[in-house]
Design an enzyme around this catalytic site. Sequence first.
Site, PDB file in Angstrom:
ATOM      1  N   CYS A 188       0.851  -1.180   0.000  1.00  0.00           N
ATOM      2  CA  CYS A 188       0.000   0.000   0.000  1.00  0.00           C
ATOM      3  C   CYS A 188       0.896   1.242   0.000  1.00  0.00           C
ATOM      4  O   CYS A 188       2.122   1.149   0.137  1.00  0.00           O
ATOM      5  CB  CYS A 188      -0.918   0.000   1.229  1.00  0.00           C
ATOM      6  SG  CYS A 188      -0.040   0.101   2.814  1.00  0.00           S
ATOM      7  N   HIS A 228       5.419  -6.404   7.645  1.00  0.00           N
ATOM      8  CA  HIS A 228       5.221  -7.769   8.123  1.00  0.00           C
ATOM      9  C   HIS A 228       5.443  -8.773   6.993  1.00  0.00           C
ATOM     10  O   HIS A 228       4.531  -9.506   6.577  1.00  0.00           O
ATOM     11  CB  HIS A 228       3.821  -7.925   8.726  1.00  0.00           C
ATOM     12  CG  HIS A 228       3.661  -7.216  10.021  1.00  0.00           C
ATOM     13  ND1 HIS A 228       2.466  -6.680  10.459  1.00  0.00           N
ATOM     14  CD2 HIS A 228       4.567  -6.920  10.996  1.00  0.00           C
ATOM     15  CE1 HIS A 228       2.642  -6.111  11.637  1.00  0.00           C
ATOM     16  NE2 HIS A 228       3.895  -6.241  11.975  1.00  0.00           N
ATOM     17  N   HIS A 241       3.093   2.012  10.575  1.00  0.00           N
ATOM     18  CA  HIS A 241       2.082   1.762  11.608  1.00  0.00           C
ATOM     19  C   HIS A 241       1.938   2.912  12.605  1.00  0.00           C
ATOM     20  O   HIS A 241       0.899   3.060  13.236  1.00  0.00           O
ATOM     21  CB  HIS A 241       2.438   0.502  12.404  1.00  0.00           C
ATOM     22  CG  HIS A 241       2.522  -0.731  11.566  1.00  0.00           C
ATOM     23  ND1 HIS A 241       3.701  -1.167  11.009  1.00  0.00           N
ATOM     24  CD2 HIS A 241       1.583  -1.632  11.202  1.00  0.00           C
ATOM     25  CE1 HIS A 241       3.485  -2.288  10.333  1.00  0.00           C
ATOM     26  NE2 HIS A 241       2.211  -2.589  10.441  1.00  0.00           N
ATOM     27  N   CYS A 258       2.307   6.326   8.151  1.00  0.00           N
ATOM     28  CA  CYS A 258       1.372   6.518   7.047  1.00  0.00           C
ATOM     29  C   CYS A 258       0.507   7.755   7.308  1.00  0.00           C
ATOM     30  O   CYS A 258       0.014   7.944   8.425  1.00  0.00           O
ATOM     31  CB  CYS A 258       0.480   5.278   6.913  1.00  0.00           C
ATOM     32  SG  CYS A 258      -0.858   5.469   5.725  1.00  0.00           S
ATOM     33  N   HIS A 263      -1.388  -4.800  18.273  1.00  0.00           N
ATOM     34  CA  HIS A 263      -0.885  -4.437  16.951  1.00  0.00           C
ATOM     35  C   HIS A 263      -0.197  -3.075  17.037  1.00  0.00           C
ATOM     36  O   HIS A 263      -0.626  -2.187  17.773  1.00  0.00           O
ATOM     37  CB  HIS A 263      -2.042  -4.377  15.953  1.00  0.00           C
ATOM     38  CG  HIS A 263      -1.627  -4.182  14.525  1.00  0.00           C
ATOM     39  ND1 HIS A 263      -1.308  -2.945  14.022  1.00  0.00           N
ATOM     40  CD2 HIS A 263      -1.462  -5.059  13.506  1.00  0.00           C
ATOM     41  CE1 HIS A 263      -0.979  -3.075  12.745  1.00  0.00           C
ATOM     42  NE2 HIS A 263      -1.060  -4.354  12.407  1.00  0.00           N
ATOM     43  N   GLU A 289      -0.043  -0.460  15.136  1.00  0.00           N
ATOM     44  CA  GLU A 289      -0.875   0.721  14.866  1.00  0.00           C
ATOM     45  C   GLU A 289      -1.804   1.010  16.030  1.00  0.00           C
ATOM     46  O   GLU A 289      -1.959   2.167  16.444  1.00  0.00           O
ATOM     47  CB  GLU A 289      -1.700   0.519  13.593  1.00  0.00           C
ATOM     48  CG  GLU A 289      -2.578   1.729  13.275  1.00  0.00           C
ATOM     49  CD  GLU A 289      -3.550   1.498  12.131  1.00  0.00           C
ATOM     50  OE1 GLU A 289      -4.651   2.072  12.171  1.00  0.00           O
ATOM     51  OE2 GLU A 289      -3.204   0.740  11.191  1.00  0.00           O
ATOM     52  N   THR A 319      -6.873   1.190  10.706  1.00  0.00           N
ATOM     53  CA  THR A 319      -7.064   1.512   9.286  1.00  0.00           C
ATOM     54  C   THR A 319      -7.203   0.295   8.384  1.00  0.00           C
ATOM     55  O   THR A 319      -7.737   0.405   7.277  1.00  0.00           O
ATOM     56  CB  THR A 319      -5.901   2.374   8.766  1.00  0.00           C
ATOM     57  OG1 THR A 319      -4.667   1.658   8.939  1.00  0.00           O
ATOM     58  CG2 THR A 319      -5.822   3.690   9.523  1.00  0.00           C
ATOM     59  N   CYS A 359      -8.809   2.582   5.868  1.00  0.00           N
ATOM     60  CA  CYS A 359      -8.153   3.020   4.637  1.00  0.00           C
ATOM     61  C   CYS A 359      -8.841   2.380   3.433  1.00  0.00           C
ATOM     62  O   CYS A 359      -8.917   1.153   3.337  1.00  0.00           O
ATOM     63  CB  CYS A 359      -6.672   2.641   4.667  1.00  0.00           C
ATOM     64  SG  CYS A 359      -5.795   3.025   3.136  1.00  0.00           S
TER      65      CYS A 359
END
Length: 290
Positions: free
Chosen positions: A13, A41, A75, A97, A130, A132, A168, A199
Amino acid sequence: MHNIEIDEGSGFCFGVTTAIHKAEEELAKGTPLYCLGDIVHNDQECERLKKLGLITINHEEFARLRNVKVLLRAHGEPPETYQLAEENGIEIIDATCPVVLRLQKRIKQEFNAPSDGREKQIVIYGKNGHAEVLGLVGQTRGTAIVIEKFDEATQLDFTKDISLYSQTTKSLEEFQRIVSYIQEHISSEANFQYFDTICRQVANRMPNIRKFAASHNVILFVCGHKSSNGKILYQECKKVNPRAHQIDKPEEINREWLNEAQSIGICGATSTPKWLMDACKRVIINDEEV
């Protein structure tokens, strides 16, 4: 001879592409560059960048560094990371991002906004632990409630105000289910507001990858085993095509999967590099030519 197609919609992305470009630019200068956590990842891409000189570290190692450059991946990170970097003379190469950065700012503003004495819950639909999500929860000094799936939404306190956000890369359909449930159960005395922060570059891959998976006899889904986005997309492939197989690298291709398959589709996650999908295609072609 098999017909082999690589999904044009698969691959990095925007956020991951930007992070990797920044890493490559810094590494080309010849100075040491650290990355806080895996830049993406995908073990194969991390290994490629390691050979270029990128040093991946965890948060404990980060705390011991002084006067070096550290890249923050797409992230994002909580405020404490930036504060520690400033204290220790660490130069941050920020590859967060833009979509994640806007979400962090929105949650921070919500957290700091006057409450008029009302109790409110900031809720994040995302995966506990996670990277993010840790960055998002950090904007609330650790007070945000994280729910990983629809069932957990039933445990919220519907007598208090609720502000709902999403990681996202989560499922848009599941997020909408959670929104509908809260709307149906929230007290008339409480306020509910939600922000669709998923996203679209990621969300739109869901219907596209379903169509791609259905158009081939066999699907090779190339993805690192740690990718949350990859797990979701692979399951979608599997739903529409039982002959979908997840692999991390070309060496994991089982030739028996390809028996009697006229058409093979190769696709991947937002963390899957194009070069890795190309490598899988070349392995199949080379085997056929032997």
